[in-house]
Scaffold this motif. Structure first.
Motif, PDB file in Angstrom:
ATOM      1  N   ILE A   1       0.835  -1.204   0.000  1.00  0.00           N
ATOM      2  CA  ILE A   1       0.000   0.000   0.000  1.00  0.00           C
ATOM      3  C   ILE A   1       0.868   1.251   0.000  1.00  0.00           C
ATOM      4  O   ILE A   1       0.645   2.196  -0.781  1.00  0.00           O
ATOM      5  CB  ILE A   1      -0.939   0.005   1.220  1.00  0.00           C
ATOM      6  CG1 ILE A   1      -1.992  -1.097   1.074  1.00  0.00           C
ATOM      7  CG2 ILE A   1      -1.614   1.375   1.370  1.00  0.00           C
ATOM      8  CD1 ILE A   1      -2.846  -1.281   2.314  1.00  0.00           C
ATOM      9  N   LEU A   2       1.887   1.283   0.849  1.00  0.00           N
ATOM     10  CA  LEU A   2       2.761   2.447   0.939  1.00  0.00           C
ATOM     11  C   LEU A   2       3.455   2.726  -0.390  1.00  0.00           C
ATOM     12  O   LEU A   2       3.512   3.878  -0.847  1.00  0.00           O
ATOM     13  CB  LEU A   2       3.806   2.232   2.045  1.00  0.00           C
ATOM     14  CG  LEU A   2       3.284   2.221   3.474  1.00  0.00           C
ATOM     15  CD1 LEU A   2       4.374   1.760   4.439  1.00  0.00           C
ATOM     16  CD2 LEU A   2       2.783   3.607   3.874  1.00  0.00           C
ATOM     17  N   ASP A   3       3.962   1.673  -1.029  1.00  0.00           N
ATOM     18  CA  ASP A   3       4.684   1.878  -2.283  1.00  0.00           C
ATOM     19  C   ASP A   3       3.741   2.186  -3.445  1.00  0.00           C
ATOM     20  O   ASP A   3       4.090   2.965  -4.336  1.00  0.00           O
ATOM     21  CB  ASP A   3       5.540   0.653  -2.601  1.00  0.00           C
ATOM     22  CG  ASP A   3       6.851   0.646  -1.825  1.00  0.00           C
ATOM     23  OD1 ASP A   3       7.029   1.528  -0.968  1.00  0.00           O
ATOM     24  OD2 ASP A   3       7.688  -0.243  -2.073  1.00  0.00           O
ATOM     25  N   VAL A   4       2.556   1.592  -3.450  1.00  0.00           N
ATOM     26  CA  VAL A   4       1.590   1.927  -4.503  1.00  0.00           C
ATOM     27  C   VAL A   4       1.206   3.401  -4.411  1.00  0.00           C
ATOM     28  O   VAL A   4       1.150   4.111  -5.430  1.00  0.00           O
ATOM     29  CB  VAL A   4       0.337   1.031  -4.401  1.00  0.00           C
ATOM     30  CG1 VAL A   4      -0.796   1.600  -5.273  1.00  0.00           C
ATOM     31  CG2 VAL A   4       0.649  -0.389  -4.851  1.00  0.00           C
ATOM     32  N   VAL A   5       0.945   3.875  -3.202  1.00  0.00           N
ATOM     33  CA  VAL A   5       0.605   5.286  -3.022  1.00  0.00           C
ATOM     34  C   VAL A   5       1.756   6.172  -3.497  1.00  0.00           C
ATOM     35  O   VAL A   5       1.543   7.175  -4.193  1.00  0.00           O
ATOM     36  CB  VAL A   5       0.261   5.576  -1.551  1.00  0.00           C
ATOM     37  CG1 VAL A   5       0.142   7.085  -1.310  1.00  0.00           C
ATOM     38  CG2 VAL A   5      -1.039   4.878  -1.167  1.00  0.00           C
ATOM     39  N   ALA A   6       2.987   5.793  -3.138  1.00  0.00           N
ATOM     40  CA  ALA A   6       4.144   6.599  -3.533  1.00  0.00           C
ATOM     41  C   ALA A   6       4.368   6.562  -5.043  1.00  0.00           C
ATOM     42  O   ALA A   6       4.527   7.608  -5.682  1.00  0.00           O
ATOM     43  CB  ALA A   6       5.387   6.106  -2.799  1.00  0.00           C
ATOM     44  N   PHE A   7       4.373   5.363  -5.624  1.00  0.00           N
ATOM     45  CA  PHE A   7       4.707   5.232  -7.041  1.00  0.00           C
ATOM     46  C   PHE A   7       3.586   5.747  -7.942  1.00  0.00           C
ATOM     47  O   PHE A   7       3.806   6.595  -8.809  1.00  0.00           O
ATOM     48  CB  PHE A   7       4.995   3.763  -7.381  1.00  0.00           C
ATOM     49  CG  PHE A   7       6.153   3.154  -6.654  1.00  0.00           C
ATOM     50  CD1 PHE A   7       7.044   3.932  -5.940  1.00  0.00           C
ATOM     51  CD2 PHE A   7       6.363   1.778  -6.678  1.00  0.00           C
ATOM     52  CE1 PHE A   7       8.125   3.366  -5.266  1.00  0.00           C
ATOM     53  CE2 PHE A   7       7.433   1.207  -6.021  1.00  0.00           C
ATOM     54  CZ  PHE A   7       8.308   2.000  -5.308  1.00  0.00           C
ATOM     55  N   VAL A   8       2.394   5.226  -7.739  1.00  0.00           N
ATOM     56  CA  VAL A   8       1.274   5.602  -8.597  1.00  0.00           C
ATOM     57  C   VAL A   8       0.860   7.050  -8.334  1.00  0.00           C
ATOM     58  O   VAL A   8       0.556   7.803  -9.269  1.00  0.00           O
ATOM     59  CB  VAL A   8       0.087   4.645  -8.402  1.00  0.00           C
ATOM     60  CG1 VAL A   8      -1.117   5.085  -9.232  1.00  0.00           C
ATOM     61  CG2 VAL A   8       0.490   3.214  -8.767  1.00  0.00           C
ATOM     62  N   GLY A   9       0.857   7.438  -7.056  1.00  0.00           N
ATOM     63  CA  GLY A   9       0.515   8.821  -6.723  1.00  0.00           C
ATOM     64  C   GLY A   9       1.453   9.804  -7.390  1.00  0.00           C
ATOM     65  O   GLY A   9       1.020  10.821  -7.950  1.00  0.00           O
ATOM     66  N   TYR A  10       2.750   9.501  -7.359  1.00  0.00           N
ATOM     67  CA  TYR A  10       3.713  10.391  -8.005  1.00  0.00           C
ATOM     68  C   TYR A  10       3.494  10.437  -9.512  1.00  0.00           C
ATOM     69  O   TYR A  10       3.516  11.511 -10.127  1.00  0.00           O
ATOM     70  CB  TYR A  10       5.138   9.930  -7.699  1.00  0.00           C
ATOM     71  CG  TYR A  10       6.198  10.850  -8.252  1.00  0.00           C
ATOM     72  CD1 TYR A  10       6.658  11.932  -7.508  1.00  0.00           C
ATOM     73  CD2 TYR A  10       6.743  10.655  -9.525  1.00  0.00           C
ATOM     74  CE1 TYR A  10       7.628  12.795  -8.019  1.00  0.00           C
ATOM     75  CE2 TYR A  10       7.696  11.504 -10.042  1.00  0.00           C
ATOM     76  CZ  TYR A  10       8.135  12.579  -9.293  1.00  0.00           C
ATOM     77  OH  TYR A  10       9.078  13.438  -9.806  1.00  0.00           O
ATOM     78  N   ALA A  11       3.286   9.277 -10.115  1.00  0.00           N
ATOM     79  CA  ALA A  11       3.090   9.234 -11.568  1.00  0.00           C
ATOM     80  C   ALA A  11       1.873  10.042 -12.000  1.00  0.00           C
ATOM     81  O   ALA A  11       1.893  10.699 -13.044  1.00  0.00           O
ATOM     82  CB  ALA A  11       2.947   7.777 -12.029  1.00  0.00           C
ATOM     83  N   LEU A  12       0.807  10.016 -11.198  1.00  0.00           N
ATOM     84  CA  LEU A  12      -0.425  10.711 -11.569  1.00  0.00           C
ATOM     85  C   LEU A  12      -0.402  12.198 -11.235  1.00  0.00           C
ATOM     86  O   LEU A  12      -1.074  12.988 -11.896  1.00  0.00           O
ATOM     87  CB  LEU A  12      -1.617  10.051 -10.866  1.00  0.00           C
ATOM     88  CG  LEU A  12      -1.929   8.597 -11.266  1.00  0.00           C
ATOM     89  CD1 LEU A  12      -3.076   8.062 -10.415  1.00  0.00           C
ATOM     90  CD2 LEU A  12      -2.265   8.502 -12.759  1.00  0.00           C
ATOM     91  N   LEU A  13       0.380  12.582 -10.226  1.00  0.00           N
ATOM     92  CA  LEU A  13       0.287  13.955  -9.712  1.00  0.00           C
ATOM     93  C   LEU A  13       1.516  14.820  -9.971  1.00  0.00           C
ATOM     94  O   LEU A  13       1.476  16.019  -9.703  1.00  0.00           O
ATOM     95  CB  LEU A  13       0.018  13.926  -8.203  1.00  0.00           C
ATOM     96  CG  LEU A  13      -1.280  13.247  -7.758  1.00  0.00           C
ATOM     97  CD1 LEU A  13      -1.359  13.208  -6.231  1.00  0.00           C
ATOM     98  CD2 LEU A  13      -2.488  13.977  -8.328  1.00  0.00           C
ATOM     99  N   ARG A  14       2.606  14.246 -10.483  1.00  0.00           N
ATOM    100  CA  ARG A  14       3.849  15.020 -10.585  1.00  0.00           C
ATOM    101  C   ARG A  14       3.698  16.240 -11.480  1.00  0.00           C
ATOM    102  O   ARG A  14       4.418  17.255 -11.277  1.00  0.00           O
ATOM    103  CB  ARG A  14       4.969  14.132 -11.093  1.00  0.00           C
ATOM    104  CG  ARG A  14       4.754  13.558 -12.483  1.00  0.00           C
ATOM    105  CD  ARG A  14       5.882  12.629 -12.869  1.00  0.00           C
ATOM    106  NE  ARG A  14       5.594  11.914 -14.103  1.00  0.00           N
ATOM    107  CZ  ARG A  14       6.374  10.971 -14.596  1.00  0.00           C
ATOM    108  NH1 ARG A  14       7.481  10.647 -13.985  1.00  0.00           N
ATOM    109  NH2 ARG A  14       6.032  10.347 -15.726  1.00  0.00           N
ATOM    110  N   ASP A  15       2.825  16.184 -12.480  1.00  0.00           N
ATOM    111  CA  ASP A  15       2.655  17.342 -13.374  1.00  0.00           C
ATOM    112  C   ASP A  15       1.610  18.332 -12.846  1.00  0.00           C
ATOM    113  O   ASP A  15       1.415  19.394 -13.440  1.00  0.00           O
ATOM    114  CB  ASP A  15       2.224  16.871 -14.772  1.00  0.00           C
ATOM    115  CG  ASP A  15       3.311  16.046 -15.451  1.00  0.00           C
ATOM    116  OD1 ASP A  15       4.500  16.305 -15.186  1.00  0.00           O
ATOM    117  OD2 ASP A  15       2.955  15.141 -16.237  1.00  0.00           O
ATOM    118  N   ARG A  16       0.976  17.983 -11.729  1.00  0.00           N
ATOM    119  CA  ARG A  16      -0.057  18.841 -11.166  1.00  0.00           C
ATOM    120  C   ARG A  16       0.366  19.515  -9.865  1.00  0.00           C
ATOM    121  O   ARG A  16      -0.180  20.555  -9.502  1.00  0.00           O
ATOM    122  CB  ARG A  16      -1.340  18.027 -10.937  1.00  0.00           C
ATOM    123  CG  ARG A  16      -1.871  17.359 -12.197  1.00  0.00           C
ATOM    124  CD  ARG A  16      -3.118  16.551 -11.901  1.00  0.00           C
ATOM    125  NE  ARG A  16      -3.566  15.810 -13.084  1.00  0.00           N
ATOM    126  CZ  ARG A  16      -4.639  15.028 -13.119  1.00  0.00           C
ATOM    127  NH1 ARG A  16      -5.379  14.890 -12.019  1.00  0.00           N
ATOM    128  NH2 ARG A  16      -4.953  14.387 -14.231  1.00  0.00           N
TER     129      ARG A  16
END
Length: 247
Positions: free
Chosen positions: A228-243
């Motif tokens: 859960i921690l890594d999914v939030v970090a990896f996927v969250g970053y991929a989806l939000l880094r440009d925002r």
């Protein structure tokens, strides 16, 4: 037998996370000896190998995930020589899915929120690099591969650093807190490439996870929490880094 168990653990670590700890020490020395402070440096994770050829990049990513799990199979193989019921003995199974999911989610919350605060504080104090947690080229498989990478990290770290090492070090006569703290320090060390925030945060995570395991004897909630921690970090970053400019 005590020496044999200890030798075995150092060999397993030497082909897995112990080797990562050594490389991590070299990387932090490299970063500390650069002109720029840690806080202005970036650590990139989950990066594309051939971004111009997505099909080949996918093969690279899947191969990396698969090969990273070989030490897990080695550790389980070694344990099964003594206990044919492994991996069930360490609780690495699907016998209690609901309970493991709930407990894993609770552990993720306990670790994740303070960990984010620690990362922000360490970065502000120039004690940690900026973590770019996902740098795969955009493709249809990007998010699934990041989720697989998160699960692979969780299985590798929790089965070896907790399930395997706690069993072997216990058989070697080590005390509970000697085992918990040694495992936690190794965990922190192979995250040192991120900076001192990652080092301290992962030691704390290792202590909490180790203490939990000595009480529950189930590694699966730890795998769930780590995933859960890594999914939030990896996927969250991929989806939000440009925002979000601060990511």
């Amino acid at each position: 037998m005590r020496r044999q168990h200890l030798t075995e653990t150092w060999l397993v670590l030497g082909v897995s996370l112990g080797a990562s700890a050594i490389w991590s020490l070299l990387r932090i020395v490299d970063k500390l000896t650069r002109p720029a402070p840690l806080g202005s440096q970036t650590t990139s994770m989950n990066s594309s190998v051939t971004p111009d050829r997505p099909w080949l990049d996918l093969v690279y990513q899947l191969t990396g995930v698969a090969l990273a799990l070989v030490p897990v199979l080695l550790a389980l193989h070694l344990l099964r020589r003594d206990d044919p019921d492994e991996p069930h003995t360490m609780g690495f199974d699907l016998r209690r899915p609901g309970q493991d999911l709930v407990r894993g989610a609770v552990l993720a919350a306990v670790i994740g929120l303070p960990g984010l605060a620690l990362y922000a504080a360490a970065k502000a104090l120039d004690l940690n690099t900026t973590i770019a947690a996902a740098n795969l080229a955009s493709a249809w498989w990007t998010i699934p591969v990041l989720i697989l990478a998160a699960a692979q990290n969780a299985v590798l770290e929790e089965v070896i650093m907790v399930g395997y090492l706690f069993k072997r070090w216990g058989q070697a006569g080590w005390g509970r807190w000697q085992i918990i703290l040694t495992s936690a320090v190794i965990r922190g060390t192979y995250h040192l490439y991120q900076g001192f925030g990652g080092f301290v945060g992962n030691i704390a995570m290792g202590i909490v996870f180790g203490w939990w395991y000595t009480r529950s004897k189930r590694v699966m909630p730890l795998v769930v929490a780590h995933t859960i921690l890594d999914v939030v970090a990896f996927v969250g970053y991929a989806l939000l880094r440009d925002r979000l400019s601060w990511l």
